[in-house]
Design a protein around this motif. Structure first.
Motif, PDB file in Angstrom:
ATOM      1  N   ASP A  18       0.833  -1.200   0.000  1.00 17.93           N
ATOM      2  CA  ASP A  18       0.000   0.000   0.000  1.00 17.93           C
ATOM      3  C   ASP A  18       0.871   1.254   0.000  1.00 17.93           C
ATOM      4  O   ASP A  18       1.854   1.331   0.741  1.00 17.93           O
ATOM      5  CB  ASP A  18      -0.915   0.015   1.233  1.00 17.93           C
ATOM      6  CG  ASP A  18      -1.991  -1.058   1.171  1.00 17.93           C
ATOM      7  OD1 ASP A  18      -2.583  -1.241   0.102  1.00 17.93           O
ATOM      8  OD2 ASP A  18      -2.214  -1.718   2.202  1.00 17.93           O
ATOM      9  N   GLY A  19       0.498   2.210  -0.845  1.00 16.46           N
ATOM     10  CA  GLY A  19       1.228   3.465  -0.918  1.00 16.46           C
ATOM     11  C   GLY A  19       2.241   3.530  -2.048  1.00 16.46           C
ATOM     12  O   GLY A  19       3.005   4.488  -2.130  1.00 16.46           O
ATOM     13  N   PHE A  20       2.248   2.530  -2.940  1.00 15.31           N
ATOM     14  CA  PHE A  20       3.151   2.598  -4.091  1.00 15.31           C
ATOM     15  C   PHE A  20       2.704   3.745  -4.995  1.00 15.31           C
ATOM     16  O   PHE A  20       1.517   4.058  -5.073  1.00 15.31           O
ATOM     17  CB  PHE A  20       3.164   1.279  -4.870  1.00 15.31           C
ATOM     18  CG  PHE A  20       1.834   0.900  -5.481  1.00 15.31           C
ATOM     19  CD1 PHE A  20       1.477   1.345  -6.745  1.00 15.31           C
ATOM     20  CD2 PHE A  20       0.943   0.111  -4.777  1.00 15.31           C
ATOM     21  CE1 PHE A  20       0.246   1.008  -7.304  1.00 15.31           C
ATOM     22  CE2 PHE A  20      -0.292  -0.230  -5.329  1.00 15.31           C
ATOM     23  CZ  PHE A  20      -0.636   0.223  -6.593  1.00 15.31           C
ATOM     24  N   ALA A  75      14.460 -17.647  -7.812  1.00 10.51           N
ATOM     25  CA  ALA A  75      14.710 -18.554  -8.931  1.00 10.51           C
ATOM     26  C   ALA A  75      13.585 -18.548  -9.970  1.00 10.51           C
ATOM     27  O   ALA A  75      13.811 -18.896 -11.130  1.00 10.51           O
ATOM     28  CB  ALA A  75      14.921 -19.976  -8.408  1.00 10.51           C
ATOM     29  N   ASP A  76      12.392 -18.134  -9.577  1.00 11.27           N
ATOM     30  CA  ASP A  76      11.239 -18.146 -10.481  1.00 11.27           C
ATOM     31  C   ASP A  76      11.157 -16.922 -11.386  1.00 11.27           C
ATOM     32  O   ASP A  76      10.292 -16.864 -12.259  1.00 11.27           O
ATOM     33  CB  ASP A  76       9.935 -18.243  -9.681  1.00 11.27           C
ATOM     34  CG  ASP A  76       9.803 -19.558  -8.937  1.00 11.27           C
ATOM     35  OD1 ASP A  76      10.487 -20.540  -9.318  1.00 11.27           O
ATOM     36  OD2 ASP A  76       9.018 -19.608  -7.969  1.00 11.27           O
ATOM     37  N   TYR A  77      12.024 -15.926 -11.190  1.00 12.14           N
ATOM     38  CA  TYR A  77      11.897 -14.652 -11.899  1.00 12.14           C
ATOM     39  C   TYR A  77      13.172 -14.269 -12.642  1.00 12.14           C
ATOM     40  O   TYR A  77      14.281 -14.601 -12.219  1.00 12.14           O
ATOM     41  CB  TYR A  77      11.508 -13.544 -10.915  1.00 12.14           C
ATOM     42  CG  TYR A  77      10.135 -13.796 -10.343  1.00 12.14           C
ATOM     43  CD1 TYR A  77       8.988 -13.465 -11.059  1.00 12.14           C
ATOM     44  CD2 TYR A  77       9.984 -14.410  -9.109  1.00 12.14           C
ATOM     45  CE1 TYR A  77       7.732 -13.735 -10.563  1.00 12.14           C
ATOM     46  CE2 TYR A  77       8.723 -14.684  -8.593  1.00 12.14           C
ATOM     47  CZ  TYR A  77       7.600 -14.345  -9.332  1.00 12.14           C
ATOM     48  OH  TYR A  77       6.349 -14.618  -8.844  1.00 12.14           O
ATOM     49  N   ASP A  78      12.969 -13.525 -13.730  1.00  9.70           N
ATOM     50  CA  ASP A  78      14.074 -13.033 -14.547  1.00  9.70           C
ATOM     51  C   ASP A  78      14.463 -11.606 -14.209  1.00  9.70           C
ATOM     52  O   ASP A  78      15.552 -11.159 -14.556  1.00  9.70           O
ATOM     53  CB  ASP A  78      13.685 -13.104 -16.035  1.00  9.70           C
ATOM     54  CG  ASP A  78      13.383 -14.526 -16.457  1.00  9.70           C
ATOM     55  OD1 ASP A  78      14.337 -15.317 -16.566  1.00  9.70           O
ATOM     56  OD2 ASP A  78      12.188 -14.859 -16.647  1.00  9.70           O
ATOM     57  N   ALA A  79      13.547 -10.871 -13.572  1.00 14.46           N
ATOM     58  CA  ALA A  79      13.818  -9.476 -13.221  1.00 14.46           C
ATOM     59  C   ALA A  79      12.935  -9.072 -12.049  1.00 14.46           C
ATOM     60  O   ALA A  79      11.895  -9.683 -11.788  1.00 14.46           O
ATOM     61  CB  ALA A  79      13.555  -8.557 -14.411  1.00 14.46           C
ATOM     62  N   LEU A  80      13.377  -8.019 -11.361  1.00 18.61           N
ATOM     63  CA  LEU A  80      12.665  -7.460 -10.214  1.00 18.61           C
ATOM     64  C   LEU A  80      12.470  -5.972 -10.441  1.00 18.61           C
ATOM     65  O   LEU A  80      13.410  -5.271 -10.813  1.00 18.61           O
ATOM     66  CB  LEU A  80      13.484  -7.672  -8.940  1.00 18.61           C
ATOM     67  CG  LEU A  80      13.024  -6.955  -7.672  1.00 18.61           C
ATOM     68  CD1 LEU A  80      11.657  -7.444  -7.221  1.00 18.61           C
ATOM     69  CD2 LEU A  80      14.062  -7.146  -6.557  1.00 18.61           C
ATOM     70  N   VAL A  81      11.242  -5.481 -10.220  1.00 18.64           N
ATOM     71  CA  VAL A  81      10.936  -4.059 -10.314  1.00 18.64           C
ATOM     72  C   VAL A  81      10.497  -3.572  -8.938  1.00 18.64           C
ATOM     73  O   VAL A  81       9.654  -4.195  -8.286  1.00 18.64           O
ATOM     74  CB  VAL A  81       9.827  -3.780 -11.357  1.00 18.64           C
ATOM     75  CG1 VAL A  81       9.456  -2.297 -11.371  1.00 18.64           C
ATOM     76  CG2 VAL A  81      10.275  -4.231 -12.741  1.00 18.64           C
ATOM     77  N   LEU A  82      11.102  -2.445  -8.499  1.00 14.14           N
ATOM     78  CA  LEU A  82      10.775  -1.822  -7.220  1.00 14.14           C
ATOM     79  C   LEU A  82      10.207  -0.426  -7.471  1.00 14.14           C
ATOM     80  O   LEU A  82      10.953   0.525  -7.677  1.00 14.14           O
ATOM     81  CB  LEU A  82      12.034  -1.729  -6.346  1.00 14.14           C
ATOM     82  CG  LEU A  82      12.678  -3.059  -5.966  1.00 14.14           C
ATOM     83  CD1 LEU A  82      14.037  -2.827  -5.321  1.00 14.14           C
ATOM     84  CD2 LEU A  82      11.767  -3.865  -5.047  1.00 14.14           C
ATOM     85  N   PRO A  83       8.870  -0.296  -7.472  1.00 13.57           N
ATOM     86  CA  PRO A  83       8.258   1.021  -7.642  1.00 13.57           C
ATOM     87  C   PRO A  83       8.534   1.898  -6.423  1.00 13.57           C
ATOM     88  O   PRO A  83       8.839   1.394  -5.344  1.00 13.57           O
ATOM     89  CB  PRO A  83       6.762   0.729  -7.747  1.00 13.57           C
ATOM     90  CG  PRO A  83       6.634  -0.747  -7.917  1.00 13.57           C
ATOM     91  CD  PRO A  83       7.875  -1.347  -7.352  1.00 13.57           C
ATOM     92  N   GLY A  84       8.364   3.194  -6.618  1.00 12.18           N
ATOM     93  CA  GLY A  84       8.589   4.125  -5.523  1.00 12.18           C
ATOM     94  C   GLY A  84       7.319   4.564  -4.850  1.00 12.18           C
ATOM     95  O   GLY A  84       6.410   3.779  -4.612  1.00 12.18           O
ATOM     96  N   GLY A  85       7.270   5.871  -4.586  1.00  8.03           N
ATOM     97  CA  GLY A  85       6.293   6.439  -3.678  1.00  8.03           C
ATOM     98  C   GLY A  85       6.974   6.462  -2.322  1.00  8.03           C
ATOM     99  O   GLY A  85       7.816   5.615  -2.038  1.00  8.03           O
ATOM    100  N   GLN A  86       6.681   7.416  -1.484  1.00 10.70           N
ATOM    101  CA  GLN A  86       7.347   7.463  -0.181  1.00 10.70           C
ATOM    102  C   GLN A  86       6.901   6.352   0.754  1.00 10.70           C
ATOM    103  O   GLN A  86       7.709   5.761   1.463  1.00 10.70           O
ATOM    104  CB  GLN A  86       7.065   8.799   0.507  1.00 10.70           C
ATOM    105  CG  GLN A  86       7.864   9.947  -0.027  1.00 10.70           C
ATOM    106  CD  GLN A  86       7.502  11.216   0.718  1.00 10.70           C
ATOM    107  OE1 GLN A  86       6.353  11.639   0.730  1.00 10.70           O
ATOM    108  NE2 GLN A  86       8.483  11.809   1.349  1.00 10.70           N
ATOM    109  N   ILE A  87       5.617   6.058   0.773  1.00  3.90           N
ATOM    110  CA  ILE A  87       5.050   5.114   1.738  1.00  3.90           C
ATOM    111  C   ILE A  87       5.513   3.687   1.452  1.00  3.90           C
ATOM    112  O   ILE A  87       5.965   2.967   2.354  1.00  3.90           O
ATOM    113  CB  ILE A  87       3.507   5.200   1.717  1.00  3.90           C
ATOM    114  CG1 ILE A  87       3.045   6.613   2.072  1.00  3.90           C
ATOM    115  CG2 ILE A  87       2.892   4.171   2.658  1.00  3.90           C
ATOM    116  CD1 ILE A  87       1.574   6.891   1.780  1.00  3.90           C
TER     117      ILE A  87
END
Length: 190
Positions: A18-20, A75-87
């Motif tokens: 929550d808060g992305f 192991a199940d993923y090819d890439a990771l995305v980390l969205p922002g937002g402060q919260i």
């Protein structure tokens, strides 16, 4: 936007809670799926999470959660995305299972992409030392103190680690994620 199968068979993990920042999750997800990838939203709880609509300075839309962090495996993923937002990243960086997952992803050499405040979780995982990065301007000192080399650029790439500053950078950020996935796994970033 057009569709292609450039990323057919590739799986992307998007960790958020929550808060992305609304567009920093929805736009990369839509773009990567448009290129043929499967994108899973991974969170702390099942059901859905609620975004933050920065331009309107209010809560945004709900997004369905595909997996909780306990079910996710690097192991199940090819890439990771980390969205922002402060919260969002502030909540994620105090969750040991999230921090461990992010640390393992960084050590795997697979593509990791963080935008805006997303690098807070990378800092907590102690994985930014010596890396070239960018972020929302308020994280500049945090990243420098953690040993990163910060620069004010639309998108910065360092051995499969992709960072961008803000929603305006999303077109370059999204394209770079696809390029880096197609390039393949990088040597360990440890």
């Amino acid at each position: 936007m057009f569709s292609s199968d450039k990323l057919k068979g590739k799986k992307i993990a998007i960790i958020a809670t929550d808060g992305f920042e609304q567009v920093e999750l929805t736009e990369p997800k839509k773009y990567l799926e448009g290129e043929g990838a499967t994108a899973h939203v991974i969170s702390l709880k099942s059901g859905s999470i609620k975004g933050w609509d920065g331009p309107n300075n209010d809560w945004g839309d709900k997004v369905s959660v595909d997996k909780v962090i306990d079910e996710a495996r690097v192991a199940d993923y090819d890439a990771l995305v980390l969205p922002g937002g402060q919260i969002n990243p502030d909540k994620l960086r105090i969750e040991p299972k999230v921090v461990d997952f992010v640390r393992e992803f960084m050590h795997s050499g697979k593509v990791v992409a963080a935008i805006c405040h997303g690098p807070w979780t990378l800092i907590e995982a102690d994985t930014v030392r010596g890396k070239k990065m960018t972020s929302w301007p308020s994280l500049k000192t945090d990243l420098k103190n953690a040993g990163a080399h910060w620069e004010d650029s639309e998108v910065v790439v360092d051995k499969g680690l992709i960072t961008s500053r803000k929603p305006d950078d999303l077109p370059a950020f999204n394209k770079k994620i696809v390029e880096e996935i197609l390039e393949g796994q990088h040597a360990s970033r440890s």
